[in-house]
Structure formats: structure tokens, C-alpha cells
Design an enzyme around this catalytic site. Sequence first.
Site, PDB file in Angstrom:
ATOM      1  N   LYS A  36      -8.744  -0.917   5.777  1.00 48.44           N
ATOM      2  CA  LYS A  36      -8.840  -1.477   4.260  1.00 48.44           C
ATOM      3  C   LYS A  36      -7.735  -2.716   4.282  1.00 48.44           C
ATOM      4  CE  LYS A  36      -8.629   2.931   3.076  1.00 48.44           C
ATOM      5  NZ  LYS A  36      -8.604   4.108   2.480  1.00 48.44           N
ATOM      6  N   ASP A  73     -14.911   3.376   6.714  1.00 46.18           N
ATOM      7  CA  ASP A  73     -13.927   4.396   6.167  1.00 46.18           C
ATOM      8  C   ASP A  73     -14.459   5.129   5.259  1.00 46.18           C
ATOM      9  OD1 ASP A  73     -11.129   5.216   5.896  1.00 46.18           O
ATOM     10  OD2 ASP A  73     -11.125   4.500   4.137  1.00 46.18           O
ATOM     11  N   HIS A 125       0.673  -1.157  -0.057  1.00 47.62           N
ATOM     12  CA  HIS A 125      -0.115   0.010  -0.088  1.00 47.62           C
ATOM     13  C   HIS A 125       0.908   1.236   0.152  1.00 47.62           C
ATOM     14  CE1 HIS A 125      -3.419   2.536   0.911  1.00 47.62           C
ATOM     15  NE2 HIS A 125      -2.744   3.388   1.438  1.00 47.62           N
ATOM     16  N   ARG A 134     -14.127  13.639   7.141  1.00 50.13           N
ATOM     17  CA  ARG A 134     -12.895  14.172   6.947  1.00 50.13           C
ATOM     18  C   ARG A 134     -12.356  15.150   6.042  1.00 50.13           C
ATOM     19  NH1 ARG A 134      -9.101   9.404   7.126  1.00 50.13           N
ATOM     20  NH2 ARG A 134      -7.363  10.825   7.667  1.00 50.13           N
ATOM     21  N   SER A 136      -7.648   4.500   8.932  1.00 50.75           N
ATOM     22  CA  SER A 136      -8.175   4.509   7.667  1.00 50.75           C
ATOM     23  C   SER A 136      -7.470   3.470   6.585  1.00 50.75           C
ATOM     24  CB  SER A 136      -8.383   5.972   7.121  1.00 50.75           C
ATOM     25  OG  SER A 136      -8.606   5.861   5.672  1.00 50.75           O
TER      26      SER A 136
HETATM   27  N1  URA Z   1      -5.343   6.986   2.209  1.00 53.10           N
HETATM   28  C1  URA Z   1      -6.195   6.746   2.982  1.00 53.10           C
HETATM   29  O1  URA Z   1      -6.752   5.421   2.672  1.00 53.10           O
HETATM   30  N2  URA Z   1      -6.773   7.123   4.120  1.00 53.10           N
HETATM   31  C2  URA Z   1      -6.247   8.427   4.484  1.00 53.10           C
HETATM   32  O2  URA Z   1      -6.643   8.692   5.668  1.00 53.10           O
HETATM   33  C3  URA Z   1      -5.154   8.947   3.784  1.00 53.10           C
HETATM   34  C4  URA Z   1      -4.649   8.228   2.918  1.00 53.10           C
END
Ligand code: URA
Length: 434
Positions: A187, A161, A82, A168, A183
Site C-alpha cells: 500500500k 492486499d 505509517h 488472512r 501487506s
Molecule cells: N496492517 C496492515 O496494513 N497489514 C497487516 O497485515 C497488518 C497491519
Amino acid sequence: MRMIDLIERKKQGKELSEEELCYFIEGFTGGKIPNYQAAAFLMAVCFTGMTDREIAWMTGAMARSGDQVDLSSIPGVKVDKHSTGGVGDKTTLILAPLAAACGVPVAKMSGRGLGHTGGTVDKLEAIPGFCTVMDRADFLRTVRETGVCVVGQSGNLAPADKKLYALRDVTGTVDSIPLIAASVMSKKIAAGADAIVLDVKYGGGAFMKTPQDAVRLAQKMVEIGRACGRKMAAVITNMDVPLGRCIGNGLEVAEAIEVLQGKGPADLREVCLVLAAQMLSLAGKGPADRCRQTAEEALDSGAALEKFRRMCAAQGGSSEIFAKPQSLYEKATVYQLSAPWSGYVRRMDAEACGRASMLLGAGRETADSVIDPAAGIVLCRKTGDAVKAGETLARLYTNRSDRIEEAKRKLLEGYEVGEEEPAEVPLVYKIIIE
Ligand code: URA
């Protein structure tokens, strides 16, 4: 339990319990806790932070808010990767087939572009016919048969999220380390991989502006992953300068193919090799330095390219892009941006490059904007390069001739030029393994 009490306690910097954080996440996702209370809570977190236990509890509740992918039918250690988001970051296009070519299965769910940063799914969709939507059974079968499959995140992966992120975004609460950590990791945990390599970016084009903040964020994410039983590594990389020379979806696919052919820009190849070494090592293929060699061989022998070819074929993508990569961007008109000055490029504003590329049609300005796969920028000069007045700084690709002057202006504003050659900034700031 009452949300107002949780907000008050968080405002005073007190630690909430797992039960309380589950109450917040479940209540908010289910529509029982209104946006204004959730926003007040998020702002309190921005000011008073969260303990490690609180972040882990909230992440767990977010990961359980929707589908949880079961990858156990795929043999071997499944490794995910990621990136926290950057400009010109096409590493997933290279790393997914590269790791698979080295015997590590990759079952990856990726996202779309966010703000000035690009998303892997948008890049893959620049390949004519490439399908990023698959039902779960086809996704798992493709990984079993091909060793790799990259699809878009299913609509029901960590819905908490999705809802929190949207809030946010409009309440000034994006850049909080606990909130970003929860966040991203919610995932990743829900997506089911056994091991996760994080590419945490810092610099002008990233969410984290300093390497110290990027390390803090990386450490939190690594701790959360370990607490959830995943093998973890994090690489902190510089994002003051866009990665590689291409920004924009079709152009980035073409550049990824170059790297998979054992060529391509040195910075992009290097970041991919560092990340690949960590992916292979977490999958049990040996120490990172040996894994790096394995990855280098897979790039130079054409094995990784062959895997990408097979991945494209399995996901419906046209094979024409391999014989004719320029087909990915030739539908756009090309404009030259000439340097108005001479000297060394001392600094670049990666975010300005991302925004200029968006103006040309490569990114979304609103949720329902349509992306032009051929639009984007090729940076002919980057930080550290010498340039003479009149030479080409960049080539801009677009079908929006009405935007070209504004995009040129924005891109030019992002260059800082001086007489002295700038000091080199290392691409990799730190690797967190233990
Ligand atoms: N990427 C994400 O998935 N979440 C965040 O809060 C910032 C970057």
C-alpha cells in the site's frame, strides 16, 4: 504453472520465483485462484517463512495490482508515515500538519480502524464536514496549495492486499512477519511517496508482541522500501499502554489539537517529535536532532496548529472544533470509573482499553457498524500513576447506556495495580535508519 505446485514447494520451505509469486497474486486478485488454495499457501508461509527476495517480489506484485499514485506534480520530497496500528494512536493527525508546517509536503492515504485499533480516517470524520473522499486531481491540488491532505485509501489501491487481508483475518494467518511486511509495504509503495517513516509498534496493544519481532518486521519493511527506491526509516515504539490519554475518534482529535497547541500528554508529544524528526530528515532538512528542534518550534509557535486549521478548511471540516474542541465529544453521556483499590498502576492491557472503547461505540464490531464519533475513553490514570480507592481511573463517553457496565468491567480488567512503582519502559525502543 499450477497453484498446487507452488503450495507444495512453499510447504517444503523452498524459494519461489518472481514469476511464480506474480502468478499467485494476479491469479488470486483476478479470481482464478480460489480462496482455499490461497489460504493453504498463506498458512505454508506462516510455517516456513519467505526469503527477502520473495517478500520483495510479492510486495511488488501486490502494489501493481491496482492504482499507483503519481505524486510527481507536487514539488519537493513527499514523505509518508505509517503506523502498524495501536490504541489511542492519533500521531498522523499531528504529524501530517507538523511536517507540512516544516516545509515537507504530505500527501497521505490512511485507513480505517482494524479490530481494537483505531484508524485515521475514522478520526478525521469525527470533525463535522471533514471530507476524506477526493478525486485524484483535487487531492493533488490540495497538497500543492495547502502542503498537506489526508484522505481515505482509494478503493483500488493494492486490491490484492484487500482480498488477501480479508482471507488472512479468517484463516489465522495475520501475524506472519512476511505477510504483514508485504501487506503494509504494497500500500505504501502504491501510494507514491518518495520517503516513508514506519512506526512499528510492539506490546499488548500491537500485532507484534515483543520488541525483537517488531525489529524483525521493521527491518523487512525497510529493505522492501529501499529495494523499491524509497528512502526509509523505522521507529520501534511501545504499545503496552495507549498513547496519550484519549481513545475514541472525537476525543482523539481534541487531544491532537492540544499537542498542536504545544501542550498535550508528554508520551504523545514525544512519539510525534521522534517521528517528525525522521520525516524531516528523510526529506533532506538536515540531521534528525536538528529536525527535532525544528518540529518542536513548529508545535510551540502554533505553526503546526495553523497548518491543521488550513488542512481542515481545505477538506471541508468545521472550524468550530478549534474554538470549542469539546463539541467533538459533548454529544455523549459521561460515566466515571472509580478505582476499587489503591496503589500504583503497574501494567495496562492496551488491547482491553481498545475493546472497551469499541463497546462504547468508538469502533466497528462488524464491517457495517456505524461509529459514534463522540464515544470513547479518557484514561485519568495510566501505567506508573498512583491512585487511591474511589478516585477516577477513567471517564467513559457513550450513547450506549446498555453497554456501560460491560465496558467498565473490561477496562478495569485491563488494569494491574500493586504497591510498588513500576520500572519505566522507554517509549522508543530503537530507530532503524541504515
Ligand atoms: N496492517 C496492515 O496494513 N497489514 C497487516 O497485515 C497488518 C497491519
